[in-house]
Write an enzyme that holds these catalytic residues in place. Structure first.
Site, PDB file in Angstrom:
ATOM      1  CD  GLU A 122     -18.554  36.056   0.810  1.00  0.00           C
ATOM      2  OE1 GLU A 122     -18.961  36.331   1.960  1.00  0.00           O
ATOM      3  OE2 GLU A 122     -19.128  35.788  -0.203  1.00  0.00           O
ATOM      4  CG  HIS A 123     -16.856  40.028   0.421  1.00  0.00           C
ATOM      5  ND1 HIS A 123     -17.954  39.485   0.926  1.00  0.00           N
ATOM      6  CD2 HIS A 123     -17.149  40.129  -0.884  1.00  0.00           C
ATOM      7  CE1 HIS A 123     -18.776  39.064   0.063  1.00  0.00           C
ATOM      8  NE2 HIS A 123     -18.208  39.602  -1.008  1.00  0.00           N
ATOM      9  CG  HIS A 127     -25.500  40.367   2.387  1.00  0.00           C
ATOM     10  ND1 HIS A 127     -26.391  40.351   1.466  1.00  0.00           N
ATOM     11  CD2 HIS A 127     -24.326  40.974   1.937  1.00  0.00           C
ATOM     12  CE1 HIS A 127     -25.713  40.713   0.289  1.00  0.00           C
ATOM     13  NE2 HIS A 127     -24.354  41.048   0.598  1.00  0.00           N
ATOM     14  CE1 TYR A 186     -33.567  27.675  -5.456  1.00  0.00           C
ATOM     15  CE2 TYR A 186     -32.259  28.869  -4.324  1.00  0.00           C
ATOM     16  CZ  TYR A 186     -33.651  28.208  -4.534  1.00  0.00           C
ATOM     17  OH  TYR A 186     -34.797  28.632  -3.732  1.00  0.00           O
ATOM     18  CD  GLN A 229     -39.679  23.170  -3.104  1.00  0.00           C
ATOM     19  OE1 GLN A 229     -38.933  23.157  -2.186  1.00  0.00           O
ATOM     20  NE2 GLN A 229     -40.602  24.303  -2.975  1.00  0.00           N
ATOM     21  CB  SER A 277     -22.458  37.385   3.304  1.00  0.00           C
ATOM     22  OG  SER A 277     -21.534  37.859   2.216  1.00  0.00           O
ATOM     23  CG  HIS A 314      -1.736  -1.473 -15.601  1.00  0.00           C
ATOM     24  ND1 HIS A 314      -2.717  -2.266 -15.175  1.00  0.00           N
ATOM     25  CD2 HIS A 314      -2.223  -0.322 -15.502  1.00  0.00           C
ATOM     26  CE1 HIS A 314      -3.698  -1.534 -14.597  1.00  0.00           C
ATOM     27  NE2 HIS A 314      -3.516  -0.394 -14.825  1.00  0.00           N
ATOM     28  CD  GLN A 324     -20.769  41.144   3.444  1.00  0.00           C
ATOM     29  OE1 GLN A 324     -20.471  41.731   2.528  1.00  0.00           O
ATOM     30  NE2 GLN A 324     -21.329  39.871   3.353  1.00  0.00           N
ATOM     31  CG  ASP A 340     -21.565  42.709  -3.008  1.00  0.00           C
ATOM     32  OD1 ASP A 340     -20.755  41.692  -3.143  1.00  0.00           O
ATOM     33  OD2 ASP A 340     -21.714  43.408  -2.164  1.00  0.00           O
TER      34      ASP A 340
END
Lengths: 427, 427
Positions: free
Chosen positions: A322-323, A258, A124, A186, A233, A415, A255, A356
């Site tokens: 994250e970073h 964003h 996506y 969707q 982010s 078993h 950053q 990035d």
């Protein structure tokens, strides 16, 4: 930015709290669209495309002709830049390939592990102001290297029903097998259930707004895997007086642009460095085209002064950025000790934007503290590991009685029988 | 068992459908208990333990004394069996360790990938009729090998407030750091939020009934990772006339005894093999202690005759079995071609129960067709992969202009600035 000097440990949790997202009010909408797409297919997808993207589409699938035309409109300079990035990303992700692991655990008992590609994956790519073709590099390159046979891409069309040329160009370049003009809930619903046009996939990757995030979470209820839960982010920088304040400020701002909900944090033992970075941010912020967005994110962000490196490291591990940029003299201390971070950038000449786009590492990373338990996207994200075993007569004689005892102790007689029968016949 | 001869491809989906689970009516209960545990902690956990497990507990945490006593009551034979299994599982999972992957993608651009342990993990072990100590081996051994610092185990107490000795013995042996007497939804909620006694963990592993399954799914909404979505256990066997019908029948029954909703499938090109296995099942079923359970599962199960190996393989890949036994002359065809299976068992002397207990492979595997996108539990399940990068002046000069171009094309000026500043200063 908020300045916090020498915070007490019991206050860290509050200080490090991310801007909260409320998703419960979105869930109803997401559920409804999922149910409708499940039963109504393409017609429903088109209805919502008209409502949310403002365009009425005849065909959802992008044609080879559209791809061709788009590719021609991407400048040669940008093509070369994408090609350099592609080459680095390919090198780094190809090196992540693991060999079959084979062990004879006992004589006659052979076990091995192999990774095989997830056959159908969905990528996506959000639309909106910034056409994130770089995310296609980050997802399609490892998908192709892994050997996924269907690589489906969904991205919302603009009001003319078109897709940004750089997106189409990059998708084609990196081996995406099908592209659909569909975005938002969707799109995720389409890839979850399949429609007349859009194939059902086994795993969905990629970023998105809150609607997409909730839709991906719902997709997991229908048996589709996702790369990771998403959040805004974020970047944490640890820096001392060896760091360049202008560089640090530029990274924090990159950053912050964003989104207004992005979060940036500077941690330092040096008051003067914090002062210098704060001044630099003010200066650099003014001239940014996305200054209004960055300003809001900066307002949420923090400059934290700590006593020493150990305290800094503990705080960073509690946050799980994250970073994570490390710009200090004793960088080894942080590299050895960091437990929770998505991707780590080291030294004055390693801006976050390198990762990035073009250094080779992946930019699809765990946000929101998920670095504590989730990996960033890597080659293995597009594969699953399977195990195999082959036992000889000798092998079953060696491990058979242990299995019988354990199965019996768990109350699972059948078993045990499966072994007992073989032990009898092997004599 | 249902016999299906030469089914048409368009009917495969219907034939391979798993017994459906309805979870929506459980969700309300799970949500309520989560909310209560979040605010009420231990007191709420104890309330539900009294309601569901029929015992009022003073302390949730198992003491060292209880572990000691339990260990003494496990027979020496069973201890030896567990020890053999432990050794094999350790060998196989230790071999899965991967080295740091380091690549200089361009001169001056170093990227590497390292795996680090998830610090806090939670293992859920169901109670009930069968004390599944074998699952502790499968979860705690790789957790310890990965280097997880907190390995928390939750398992429901019996009516006397006690835990099966084999569970306590195995947990202690494999490096579990804390054991709690708590089961079901309240256990998963406890590990999700943390209570006065139970620590919050970052990832939850382990099997459970429908309540536990729904609770684990809900935990992911609160940022906790889980091993994989769960479903009833299942086995698919492909066999020809080189297979031993008694062995095949014993394997199908060993899976069927797990629960009435278990599913077993035999696929074969040989009518005579199918006939022989059907007869064997009848005979072996009668003498099982869990015959009533196995009978129900067998009633749901299928004997499918197909035209040739290719058709068999396609059907098996569409199903994606958790356990896949290959007992045919040309086994290589299936081993090369299998795309979707949790674990594969090869030949007449490799019963599924070997992998359940002692061969070395993990028995926590994707059910319900999830083998299409999920791995079984392995060493990496207890780690996360992190990336690192370090770029020199030379490096940023080489990739800088590509980053600038791409950032600009995505409309992210601050990303570009972070590079531009460095390029200026590096001259």
């Amino acid at each position: 930015m908020k300045r916090i000097d020498f915070p007490e440990r019991e206050n860290w949790e509050g200080i490090l709290k991310r801007p909260t997202q409320t998703v419960s009010d979105i869930e109803g909408t997401v559920n409804t669209i999922f149910e409708e797409v499940k039963s109504g297919g393409d017609a429903v997808v088109k209805k919502y495309t008209e409502r949310f993207d403002g365009v009425s589409l005849k065909n959802l699938k992008v044609t080879q002709d559209e791809i061709q035309k788009a590719s021609e409109s991407v400048s040669e300079g940008l093509q070369q830049a994408i090609s350099l990035a592609q080459s680095n990303i390919e090198k780094f992700h190809a090196a992540q390939r693991t060999e079959r692991v084979e062990v004879e655990t006992m004589p006659g008992v052979s076990c091995w592990q192999e990774k095989r590609p997830i056959q159908k994956v969905g990528l996506y790519i959000p639309g909106g102001s910034a056409p994130l073709f770089s995310t296609i590099l980050m997802l399609a390159i490892p998908a192709k290297l892994a050997g996924c046979s269907e690589i489906v891409l969904c991205t919302p069309p603009d009001k003319k029903g078109e897709i940004n040329p750089a997106i189409l160009y990059t998708a084609q370049l990196c081996g995406v097998t099908q592209i659909y003009k569909v975005g938002g809930i969707q799109a995720i619903a389409g890839m979850t259930f399949g429609t007349e046009s859009i194939p059902k996939v086994y795993k969905i990757f990629g970023p998105g707004n809150q609607f997409v995030t909730v839709a991906k979470q719902l997709a997991t209820k229908y048996g589709v895997a996702i790369d990771m839960p998403a959040g805004p982010s974020e970047l944490l920088v640890v820096a001392d007086n060896t760091a360049n304040p202008a560089f640090v400020a530029s990274d924090l701002l990159s950053q912050a642009e964003h989104g207004a909900d992005s979060q940036v944090i500077l941690v330092s033992t040096s008051e003067s460095l914090i002062n210098d970075v704060e001044k630099e941010i003010e200066g650099q912020l003014k001239v940014l085209p996305r200054a209004s967005i960055a300003e809001k994110a900066i307002a949420n962000s923090k400059l934290i002064q700590v006593k020493n490196d150990q305290e800094a490291l503990d705080l960073i591990n509690e946050y799980g950025p994250e970073h994570f940029i490390v710009c200090v003299e004793n960088e080894g201390f942080y590299l050895d000790g960091i437990q929770n971070a998505g991707s780590v950038f080291i030294g004055n000449y390693t801006p976050e934007s390198a990762g990035d786009y073009a250094s080779g590492t992946n930019h699809t990373l765990p946000t929101n503290g998920y670095a504590k338990q989730y990996s960033g996207v890597n080659l293995d994200s597009f594969m699953k590991s399977m195990t195999f075993q082959k036992i000889s007569r000798e092998g079953i004689e060696r491990i058979g009685s242990a299995i019988e005892l354990m199965a019996e102790a768990e109350g699972l007689q059948a078993h045990k029988n499966a072994v007992t029968l073989r032990l009898k016949r092997s004599k």
